[in-house]
Design a protein around this motif. Structure first.
Motif, PDB file in Angstrom:
ATOM      1  N   LEU A 110      38.287 -28.532  51.627  1.00  0.00           N
ATOM      2  CA  LEU A 110      38.406 -29.806  52.340  1.00  0.00           C
ATOM      3  C   LEU A 110      37.108 -30.593  52.377  1.00  0.00           C
ATOM      4  N   GLN A 111      36.042 -30.033  51.764  1.00  0.00           N
ATOM      5  CA  GLN A 111      34.724 -30.639  51.944  1.00  0.00           C
ATOM      6  C   GLN A 111      34.529 -30.924  53.440  1.00  0.00           C
ATOM      7  N   ALA A 112      34.780 -29.910  54.235  1.00  0.00           N
ATOM      8  CA  ALA A 112      34.890 -30.066  55.683  1.00  0.00           C
ATOM      9  C   ALA A 112      33.559 -30.399  56.333  1.00  0.00           C
ATOM     10  N   ASP A 113      33.641 -31.209  57.373  1.00  0.00           N
ATOM     11  CA  ASP A 113      32.466 -31.585  58.160  1.00  0.00           C
ATOM     12  C   ASP A 113      32.216 -30.606  59.307  1.00  0.00           C
ATOM     13  N   ALA A 114      33.243 -29.871  59.688  1.00  0.00           N
ATOM     14  CA  ALA A 114      33.124 -28.846  60.726  1.00  0.00           C
ATOM     15  C   ALA A 114      34.212 -27.814  60.478  1.00  0.00           C
ATOM     16  N   LEU A 115      34.033 -26.642  61.076  1.00  0.00           N
ATOM     17  CA  LEU A 115      34.987 -25.547  60.921  1.00  0.00           C
ATOM     18  C   LEU A 115      35.543 -25.166  62.285  1.00  0.00           C
ATOM     19  N   GLN A 116      36.856 -25.188  62.412  1.00  0.00           N
ATOM     20  CA  GLN A 116      37.516 -24.642  63.586  1.00  0.00           C
ATOM     21  C   GLN A 116      37.913 -23.190  63.314  1.00  0.00           C
TER      22      GLN A 116
END
Length: 380
Positions: free
Chosen positions: A139-145
């Protein structure tokens, strides 16, 4: 099997939300009305910041789904709505992708249809560090839940039954990845003890995600042949109770679970949350009215939240923590039993001295000091 389970979750969640009475413990939180507290609308900002994260609004679309063709379409539409409304968004659990990479696109659409938005990947607490990085990269994530959900796993027919490793694994992931890590419950709430434990594990923030929204223990019980775990329905603490319980948290708190209106958003922010998320209500709007209806709901909520801040004299979402709050009913009983002094919440605004002109914006507490964080010693 996993794809069918994801579709079942959506169907059962929608059944819950269509049958819900609309009453939860946010209704036991009210603002003290100060008639001269208001400020000018152009002086209001919706921006929020926490732990190095800067969001233009304190509202986000929280974790929902992914892993099947149907849920991939839902994620695509959610991402489009998030892009158009300018709100952050979280994926549903990406465990399905980590087990079966062929369903990657059902999650990847959150980024491809929202290329410049703030996107959070979502994994469970048993995921390996490598798996966490794969979810982030997809996801090219900005944060991880990282979601924690013992009350969901327990009635889940194929659920986890070994929970002792969750804390150590959360610590490993938080230490290994180079983006913020937010640990969230899935609708049963985080106690103050849980929040303090998460802080010690090195996570960036915690989403208390309390009771009042989608009840996943009830959903999983509905998937059981004999529905023999009905007694877990309603397990846990409400979102409002969690925020009150964790006033001394040393990490930022996000709030989700049972958020129905912009007033609930304002209540959660006034109780100390730095941002507020919703899932089931937004999914119902999307299901019933399509992307356009969800975009309208999101933009309307943001406009109405700004209106509430204007009336309450809160130039920013953080300033809502200076407004006077009254706690009623069973929520007040919870506070009494947990040793929480609700009187201090009701007296956060200093009373002006006789003959002193305070000016607009001070009566509510937004310009008068006495913030919740100062009151409790929190560093948020």
């Amino acid at each position: 099997m996993s794809g069918q389970r994801k579709d079942d979750h959506v169907r059962l969640a929608m059944e819950q939300h269509r049958a819900r009475s609309g009453i939860n413990q946010f209704d036991e939180v009210s603002f003290v009305h100060h008639a001269l507290a208001g400020i000018d609308r152009p002086d209001v900002s919706l921006a929020t910041a926490f732990a190095g994260i800067h969001w233009p609004v304190p509202l986000y679309i929280n974790a929902m789904t992914g892993g099947s063709v149907k849920t991939g379409e839902i994620n695509r539409n959610l991402a489009t709505a998030a892009r158009e409304a300018g709100v952050p968004i979280a994926s549903g659990s990406m465990n399905a992708y980590l087990k079966d990479p062929s369903c990657a696109d059902t999650f990847r659409v959150l980024r491809t249809h929202n290329p410049r938005g703030f996107v959070m990947a979502n994994i469970n607490a048993t995921t390996t560090v490598d798996g966490a990085q794969r979810a982030i990269d997809l996801l090219q994530a900005d944060a991880l839940q990282i979601h924690i959900n013992t009350a969901q796993e327990t009635p889940m027919p194929e659920g986890d039954r070994s929970f002792a490793s969750w804390g150590p694994q959360i610590h490993k992931i938080a230490a290994a990845v180079d983006i913020p890590v937010i640990v969230k419950e899935v609708g049963n709430g985080l106690s103050r003890q849980s929040v303090h434990t998460l802080a010690a594990l090195g996570v960036t923030a915690a989403d208390v995600s309390g009771r009042g929204g989608t009840d996943f223990a009830r959903i999983e019980n509905g998937r059981r042949e004999h529905a023999d775990y009905a007694f877990l329905t309603g397990w846990g603490q409400s979102t409002a109770a969690c925020l009150l319980d964790a006033q001394d948290a040393t990490i930022p708190l996000l709030a989700s679970g049972g958020v129905r209106t912009p007033l609930d958003v304002a209540r959660a922010l006034a109780l100390g949350a730095v941002a507020v998320g919703s899932s089931g209500g937004f999914l119902r709007t999307l299901t019933d009215g399509g992307v356009g209806a969800l975009v309208t709901q999101l933009t309307t909520w943001l406009d109405q939240l700004a209106a509430l801040q204007t009336m309450l004299g809160a130039p920013t979402p953080a300033d809502l923590t200076r407004c006077d709050l009254l706690i009623h009913g069973q929520l007040r009983e919870f506070c009494t039993d947990r040793g929480i002094d609700t009187r201090r919440l009701a007296q956060r605004t200093p009373t002006p001295s006789a003959g002193t002109s305070t000016g607009a914006g001070t009566a509510s507490g937004a310009g008068a000091g006495g913030a919740l964080n100062e009151m409790t010693g929190s560093t948020r």
